[in-house]
Design a protein around this motif. Structure first.
Motif, PDB file in Angstrom:
ATOM      1  N   MET A   1       0.815  -1.181   0.000  1.00 30.44           N
ATOM      2  CA  MET A   1       0.000   0.000   0.000  1.00 30.44           C
ATOM      3  C   MET A   1       0.872   1.264   0.000  1.00 30.44           C
ATOM      4  SD  MET A   1      -2.954   1.173   2.647  1.00 30.44           S
ATOM      5  CE  MET A   1      -2.011   1.816   3.975  1.00 30.44           C
ATOM      6  N   TRP A   2       1.897   1.279   0.876  1.00 29.30           N
ATOM      7  CA  TRP A   2       2.753   2.452   0.950  1.00 29.30           C
ATOM      8  C   TRP A   2       3.553   2.638  -0.335  1.00 29.30           C
ATOM      9  CZ3 TRP A   2       2.420   6.227   4.333  1.00 29.30           C
ATOM     10  CH2 TRP A   2       1.772   5.984   5.538  1.00 29.30           C
ATOM     11  N   ARG A   3       3.955   1.554  -0.947  1.00 31.91           N
ATOM     12  CA  ARG A   3       4.711   1.672  -2.194  1.00 31.91           C
ATOM     13  C   ARG A   3       3.856   2.343  -3.273  1.00 31.91           C
ATOM     14  NH1 ARG A   3       8.241  -2.959  -5.226  1.00 31.91           N
ATOM     15  NH2 ARG A   3       8.814  -1.664  -6.977  1.00 31.91           N
ATOM     16  N   MET A   4       2.579   1.987  -3.309  1.00 32.21           N
ATOM     17  CA  MET A   4       1.678   2.622  -4.281  1.00 32.21           C
ATOM     18  C   MET A   4       1.432   4.081  -3.919  1.00 32.21           C
ATOM     19  SD  MET A   4      -1.093  -0.350  -5.178  1.00 32.21           S
ATOM     20  CE  MET A   4      -1.599  -0.629  -3.505  1.00 32.21           C
ATOM     21  N   MET A   5       1.289   4.368  -2.639  1.00 31.20           N
ATOM     22  CA  MET A   5       1.029   5.750  -2.228  1.00 31.20           C
ATOM     23  C   MET A   5       2.212   6.663  -2.505  1.00 31.20           C
ATOM     24  SD  MET A   5      -0.978   5.130   1.365  1.00 31.20           S
ATOM     25  CE  MET A   5      -0.896   6.834   1.851  1.00 31.20           C
ATOM     26  N   LEU A   6       3.439   6.127  -2.430  1.00 31.69           N
ATOM     27  CA  LEU A   6       4.639   6.937  -2.619  1.00 31.69           C
ATOM     28  C   LEU A   6       5.216   6.844  -4.032  1.00 31.69           C
ATOM     29  CD1 LEU A   6       6.387   6.171   0.779  1.00 31.69           C
ATOM     30  CD2 LEU A   6       5.159   8.247   0.138  1.00 31.69           C
ATOM     31  N   ASP A   7       4.505   6.199  -4.950  1.00 37.01           N
ATOM     32  CA  ASP A   7       4.974   6.089  -6.325  1.00 37.01           C
ATOM     33  C   ASP A   7       5.092   7.476  -6.947  1.00 37.01           C
ATOM     34  OD1 ASP A   7       3.964   5.506  -9.485  1.00 37.01           O
ATOM     35  OD2 ASP A   7       5.544   4.217  -8.646  1.00 37.01           O
ATOM     36  N   ILE A  38      10.951   4.950   4.447  1.00 41.27           N
ATOM     37  CA  ILE A  38      10.870   3.717   5.225  1.00 41.27           C
ATOM     38  C   ILE A  38      10.747   4.028   6.707  1.00 41.27           C
ATOM     39  CG2 ILE A  38      12.239   1.720   5.967  1.00 41.27           C
ATOM     40  CD1 ILE A  38      13.036   1.402   3.033  1.00 41.27           C
ATOM     41  N   MET A  39      11.490   5.017   7.182  1.00 44.22           N
ATOM     42  CA  MET A  39      11.381   5.394   8.598  1.00 44.22           C
ATOM     43  C   MET A  39       9.987   5.916   8.918  1.00 44.22           C
ATOM     44  SD  MET A  39      15.074   6.988   9.679  1.00 44.22           S
ATOM     45  CE  MET A  39      14.999   8.364   8.588  1.00 44.22           C
ATOM     46  N   MET A  40       9.420   6.724   8.031  1.00 44.45           N
ATOM     47  CA  MET A  40       8.086   7.268   8.278  1.00 44.45           C
ATOM     48  C   MET A  40       7.026   6.163   8.284  1.00 44.45           C
ATOM     49  SD  MET A  40       8.534  10.343   8.978  1.00 44.45           S
ATOM     50  CE  MET A  40       6.843  10.800   9.107  1.00 44.45           C
ATOM     51  N   VAL A  41       7.142   5.202   7.392  1.00 45.51           N
ATOM     52  CA  VAL A  41       6.196   4.085   7.371  1.00 45.51           C
ATOM     53  C   VAL A  41       6.314   3.270   8.655  1.00 45.51           C
ATOM     54  CG1 VAL A  41       5.670   1.888   6.233  1.00 45.51           C
ATOM     55  CG2 VAL A  41       6.027   3.947   4.878  1.00 45.51           C
ATOM     56  N   VAL A 112       9.334  -4.982   0.552  1.00 49.04           N
ATOM     57  CA  VAL A 112       8.192  -4.634  -0.297  1.00 49.04           C
ATOM     58  C   VAL A 112       8.356  -3.255  -0.932  1.00 49.04           C
ATOM     59  CG1 VAL A 112       5.722  -4.115  -0.253  1.00 49.04           C
ATOM     60  CG2 VAL A 112       6.589  -6.131   0.903  1.00 49.04           C
ATOM     61  N   MET A 113       8.839  -2.283  -0.162  1.00 47.45           N
ATOM     62  CA  MET A 113       8.885  -0.916  -0.682  1.00 47.45           C
ATOM     63  C   MET A 113      10.038  -0.678  -1.651  1.00 47.45           C
ATOM     64  SD  MET A 113       7.680   1.445   2.506  1.00 47.45           S
ATOM     65  CE  MET A 113       8.013   2.944   1.618  1.00 47.45           C
TER      66      MET A 113
END
Length: 185
Positions: A1-7, A38-41, A112-113
Motif C-alpha cells: 500500500m505504501w509503495r503505491m502511495m509513494l509512487d 521507510i522510517m516514516m512508514v 516490499v517498498m
C-alpha cells in the motif's frame, strides 16, 4: 500500500503535492528520501502500539504521589521529572526494548517498498542476511550473521534483566522469588 502511495507517477502523495503546486517527488528512487520514507512508514505502523503502552503506564501511576508532590510545592515540570518519569522507568525500558527488537524486524517494509534499493541505500541487516542466504546462496555466512544478531539481542536482554535485578536489590526488594520471576527459572 505504501509503495503505491509513494509512487512518483501514480502515488496519492505526489498527486496531493501537484494539487497544491509542488513538484512530484521520487520518494523511493532517491537514496535519502527512500530511507526517510521507510522510517516514516515504520513510525506510522508502530506509534499506536507504543502509545498505548505508554498511556497505560501513565494510568498506572497512583494519583496520590502526584498530588503529594504538588502539595509539597513541586511545579508541573518538577512533578513530571521527579515523580512521573521515575515511576515510568520500567514501562519506558520495556518500550525501548520492544522498539529495539522491532527495529530488527523491518525486513517486510524494506523488501516490499524498495527491495534494499536504490543501490543499497535502504538495505537493513535482516535484508542483507536474506540476500546473502537466499539470493547469493551463501548459507554459512547468512547463518553466522543471524547468530551474531541473536547473540547481541540476547546480551541486551540479559543486561536489562541484570539491571532490573540490581535496581530491586538497591531498593531492598531482592529475594529468591523475585530472582525466579525475573529470570523465569
Amino acid at each position: 500500500m505504501w509503495r503505491m502511495m509513494l509512487d512518483k507517477n501514480t502515488g496519492i502523495v505526489n498527486y496531493l503535492f501537484t494539487l497544491v503546486g509542488l513538484p512530484a517527488v521520487d520518494w523511493l528512487g532517491n537514496p535519502v528520501l527512500a530511507m526517510v520514507s521507510i522510517m516514516m512508514v515504520d513510525i506510522w505502523r508502530m506509534t499506536p502500539w507504543f502509545s498505548i503502552l505508554l498511556i497505560s503506564g501513565i494510568k498506572s501511576i497512583p494519583g496520590d504521589t502526584i498530588e503529594a508532590a504538588l502539595v509539597d510545592g513541586a511545579n508541573r515540570l518538577q512533578c513530571f521529572w521527579r515523580v512521573v518519569l521515575p515511576q515510568m522507568a520500567r514501562v519506558l525500558c520495556l518500550v525501548l526494548m520492544l522498539r529495539l527488537i522491532d527495529a530488527f524486524k523491518v525486513f517486510d517494509i524494506v523488501f516490499v517498498m524498495t527491495g534494499g534499493g536504490p543501490g543499497m541505500a535502504t538495505e537493513m541487516l535482516p535484508n542483507y542476511i536474506y540476500s546473502q542466504g537466499l539470493r547469493y546462496f551463501d548459507a554459512g555466512y547468512a547463518a553466522a550473521l543471524a547468530l551474531v544478531v541473536l547473540y547481541n539481542l540476547t546480551n541486551i536482554n540479559i543486561t536489562e534483566r541484570l539491571r532490573e535485578l540490581a535496581t530491586l536489590k538497591v531498593l531492598g526488594f531482592y529475594d529468591k522469588e523475585v530472582y525466579r520471576y525475573i529470570f523465569r527459572e
